[in-house]
Design a protein around this motif. Structure first.
Motif, PDB file in Angstrom:
ATOM      1  N   UNK B  18      53.085 -11.609  40.583  1.00  0.00           N
ATOM      2  CA  UNK B  18      53.288 -10.779  39.397  1.00  0.00           C
ATOM      3  C   UNK B  18      52.832  -9.355  39.682  1.00  0.00           C
ATOM      4  N   UNK B  19      53.360  -8.403  38.931  1.00  0.00           N
ATOM      5  CA  UNK B  19      52.920  -7.016  39.099  1.00  0.00           C
ATOM      6  C   UNK B  19      52.990  -6.280  37.766  1.00  0.00           C
ATOM      7  N   UNK B  20      52.174  -5.243  37.661  1.00  0.00           N
ATOM      8  CA  UNK B  20      52.175  -4.398  36.465  1.00  0.00           C
ATOM      9  C   UNK B  20      52.157  -2.935  36.886  1.00  0.00           C
ATOM     10  N   UNK B  21      52.996  -2.164  36.258  1.00  0.00           N
ATOM     11  CA  UNK B  21      53.066  -0.717  36.479  1.00  0.00           C
ATOM     12  C   UNK B  21      52.681  -0.029  35.175  1.00  0.00           C
ATOM     13  N   UNK B  22      51.885   1.032  35.314  1.00  0.00           N
ATOM     14  CA  UNK B  22      51.374   1.714  34.131  1.00  0.00           C
ATOM     15  C   UNK B  22      51.923   3.136  34.026  1.00  0.00           C
ATOM     16  N   UNK B  23      52.050   3.567  32.783  1.00  0.00           N
ATOM     17  CA  UNK B  23      52.553   4.906  32.492  1.00  0.00           C
ATOM     18  C   UNK B  23      51.662   5.474  31.388  1.00  0.00           C
ATOM     19  N   UNK B  24      50.889   6.512  31.710  1.00  0.00           N
ATOM     20  CA  UNK B  24      49.881   7.001  30.773  1.00  0.00           C
ATOM     21  C   UNK B  24      50.020   8.491  30.509  1.00  0.00           C
ATOM     22  N   UNK B  25      49.644   8.868  29.299  1.00  0.00           N
ATOM     23  CA  UNK B  25      49.676  10.275  28.923  1.00  0.00           C
ATOM     24  C   UNK B  25      48.624  10.546  27.860  1.00  0.00           C
TER      25      UNK B  25
END
Lengths: 119, 112
Positions: B18-25
């Motif tokens: 499994x994998x998780x990608x994050x997008x933050x601002x």
């Protein structure tokens, strides 16, 4: 078939020689936009257009011009290209603009890209 | 300009993981999109999320929009080699109808 078509796909040109990258869509979309993609920087928006004769600057408009005289076409013009404009360029279109709440059910289509090298 | 930061920049995993990608601002977005891009091609839209806290599923992909509409994540379950690609998040500016901000992208490589 829904398409965004860019030309040329590949171009090597010299500093200062005016060039135009064409973009055409066949979906009667109102919104069109240009981006450049550079390693490690993602896509950066150059210009966008909400409709015919309505254009506005994105985040990196310096050195570029656009026009929207017809709904289907949105050419990107480099009046005097410089080496720092060497990049991969993408045109995109969608029926409605990104901020519209109805954008959730909307698809934005990208062209295949134009590789531009300025020497 | 509303900036989007993606992490990690690069992810290499084995098939089935499994994998998780994050997008933050630090900024609020009116909507957020996720794209996948393959070499030599334009980005392809995967999903758009518009409501804070929203979760959308697309087969093995799960997308979540943060409650405050400032961040998002993409989770892939049991990754397959066909999931290999550059994943990009993009946020619609709250102050402009036409501006779309992209993150720098996460390169995902899934090996058999």
């Amino acid at each position: 078939e829904a398409q965004v078509t860019q030309n040329p796909r590949y171009l090597i040109t010299v500093t200062g020689k005016k060039l135009t990258v064409t973009c055409s869509q066949n979906m009667n979309h109102e919104y069109m936009s240009w981006y450049r993609q550079d390693p490690g920087l993602g896509l950066r928006q150059i210009y966008y257009s909400m409709n015919v004769e309505v254009t506005d600057k994105g985040d990196v408009p310096e050195g570029y011009k656009v026009s929207r005289k017809e709904k289907r076409n949105f050419p990107l013009i480099l009046e005097s290209p410089s080496p720092n404009q060497t990049s991969l360029y993408f045109c995109a279109s969608s029926l409605i603009p990104p901020r519209d709440r109805g954008f959730s059910g909307n698809t934005i289509y990208f062209g295949e890209g134009s590789w531009l090298t300025v020497v | 300009t509303q900036l989007l930061e993606q992490s990690p920049q690069f992810l290499s995993i084995q098939e089935g993981e499994n994998l998780t990608v994050y997008c933050n601002s630090s900024s609020v977005f009116s909507s957020l999109q996720w794209y996948r891009q393959e070499p030599g091609e334009g980005p392809v839209l995967l999903v758009t999320v518009v409501t804070g806290g929203e979760v959308k599923k697309l087969k093995r992909l799960t997308f979540q929009f943060g409650d405050a509409r400032k961040d998002s994540s993409l989770h892939i379950t049991a990754a397959q080699p066909g999931d290999t690609g550059l994943y990009l998040c993009a946020g619609a500016d709250t102050d402009s109808w036409g501006k779309l901000q992209f993150g720098a992208g996460t390169q995902v490589v899934v090996t058999p």
